[in-house]
Design a protein around this motif. Structure first.
Motif, short mmCIF file in Angstrom:
data_model
loop_
_atom_site.label_atom_id
_atom_site.label_comp_id
_atom_site.label_asym_id
_atom_site.label_seq_id
_atom_site.Cartn_x
_atom_site.Cartn_y
_atom_site.Cartn_z
N GLN A 134 13.00 -8.57 -31.98
CA GLN A 134 11.68 -7.93 -31.97
C GLN A 134 11.66 -6.69 -32.87
O GLN A 134 10.65 -6.41 -33.50
N GLY A 135 12.76 -5.97 -32.91
CA GLY A 135 12.84 -4.80 -33.79
C GLY A 135 12.74 -5.20 -35.26
O GLY A 135 12.00 -4.57 -36.03
N LEU A 136 13.45 -6.24 -35.64
CA LEU A 136 13.38 -6.74 -37.02
C LEU A 136 11.99 -7.26 -37.34
O LEU A 136 11.46 -7.03 -38.43
N LYS A 137 11.39 -7.93 -36.38
CA LYS A 137 10.03 -8.44 -36.57
C LYS A 137 9.05 -7.28 -36.73
O LYS A 137 8.16 -7.33 -37.59
N PHE A 138 9.21 -6.21 -35.95
CA PHE A 138 8.36 -5.03 -36.09
C PHE A 138 8.51 -4.43 -37.49
O PHE A 138 7.52 -4.09 -38.13
N LEU A 139 9.75 -4.29 -37.95
CA LEU A 139 9.98 -3.74 -39.29
C LEU A 139 9.33 -4.59 -40.37
O LEU A 139 8.95 -4.09 -41.42
N ASN A 140 9.18 -5.88 -40.10
CA ASN A 140 8.57 -6.81 -41.05
C ASN A 140 7.09 -7.05 -40.75
O ASN A 140 6.55 -8.10 -41.02
N LEU A 141 6.45 -6.05 -40.15
CA LEU A 141 5.01 -6.07 -39.87
C LEU A 141 4.57 -7.23 -38.98
O LEU A 141 3.51 -7.82 -39.17
N GLY A 142 5.41 -7.56 -38.01
CA GLY A 142 5.06 -8.59 -37.04
C GLY A 142 5.35 -10.01 -37.49
O GLY A 142 5.01 -10.95 -36.79
N GLU A 143 5.98 -10.15 -38.63
CA GLU A 143 6.29 -11.49 -39.17
C GLU A 143 7.80 -11.74 -39.11
O GLU A 143 8.59 -10.82 -39.30
N GLU A 144 8.17 -12.99 -38.90
CA GLU A 144 9.59 -13.36 -38.99
C GLU A 144 10.02 -13.23 -40.44
O GLU A 144 9.25 -13.53 -41.35
N ALA A 145 11.24 -12.77 -40.67
CA ALA A 145 11.73 -12.56 -42.03
C ALA A 145 12.88 -13.50 -42.34
O ALA A 145 13.74 -13.74 -41.49
N ASP A 146 12.88 -14.03 -43.53
CA ASP A 146 13.99 -14.83 -44.03
C ASP A 146 14.86 -13.88 -44.84
O ASP A 146 14.53 -13.53 -45.98
N ALA A 147 15.97 -13.43 -44.25
CA ALA A 147 16.82 -12.40 -44.87
C ALA A 147 17.33 -12.84 -46.24
O ALA A 147 17.37 -12.03 -47.18
N ALA A 148 17.71 -14.09 -46.40
CA ALA A 148 18.23 -14.56 -47.69
C ALA A 148 17.17 -14.47 -48.78
O ALA A 148 17.43 -14.03 -49.90
N LYS A 149 15.95 -14.84 -48.44
CA LYS A 149 14.86 -14.80 -49.41
C LYS A 149 14.52 -13.36 -49.79
O LYS A 149 14.30 -13.06 -50.96
#
Length: 188
Positions: free
Chosen positions: A67-82
């Protein structure tokens, strides 16, 4: 989320409960610095993330991290590799250029603003003026990655490798402080 009609989030949902989260842009930048720090081990990065984002870290750390990572990404799931593959700026290395871009574009002095929600910061960041040096630098790095530099730009890049490189990111202050604190506790 509709930025015009809804309040920016102040909490994330963990196990059905709204858990307060630190939303100031400075806290989020420190968390991202730790996540970008190549010298930190993965568990150290995630510990720094939990410590910075949550005033009272929840027991479900796996979900708190997600949830913290999602918050940092403005509420979206992030693909770290991309995200890593397309990186053309560093919030750490390019901080002085980002600072001046905010000042010249929005007349916001990031050193004196008391509070700025992370999502607002990111929205403003995405709309920095075209004429600022930071955007020129991003454009150069992007064209360098795609192999589309002009001859004069290639010469500029050759003469300014330290400016173009993203790999000189130093260990963040937040990460250094946290690792030092762990070391002191472990020694007692």
């Amino acid at each position: 989320m509709n930025y015009l009609l809804e309040q920016m989030p102040q909490a994330v949902m963990i196990d059905g409960k709204a858990v307060p989260i630190n939303t100031d842009f400075r806290v989020c930048l420190r968390a991202i610095q730790a996540l970008e720090d190549e010298r930190l081990m993965e568990h150290e990065k995630l510990t720094v993330l939990l410590t910075l984002l949550y005033p009272d870290p929840p027991k479900n750390t796996a979900l708190a991290i997600k949830q913290g990572l999602k918050f940092l990404n403005l509420g979206e799931e992030a693909d770290a590799a991309k995200l890593k593959q397309q990186q053309v700026y560093s919030l750490t290395k390019d901080s002085s250029y980002i600072y001046t871009a905010f000042k010249s574009t929005f007349n916001i002095d990031l050193n004196s603003v008391e509070y700025l929600h992370w999502w607002k910061f990111r929205s403003l960041f995405a709309d920095l003026g075209r004429d600022c040096f930071f955007n020129t630098l991003i454009s150069l790095r992007s064209r360098q990655q795609s192999g589309k530099l002009t001859d004069s730009e290639k010469e500029f890049v050759r003469k300014n490798p330290e400016l173009m490189s993203l790999h000189e990111i130093k260990r963040s202050t937040a990460a250094q402080d946290f690792i030092s604190k762990i070391g002191r506790k472990g020694a007692t």
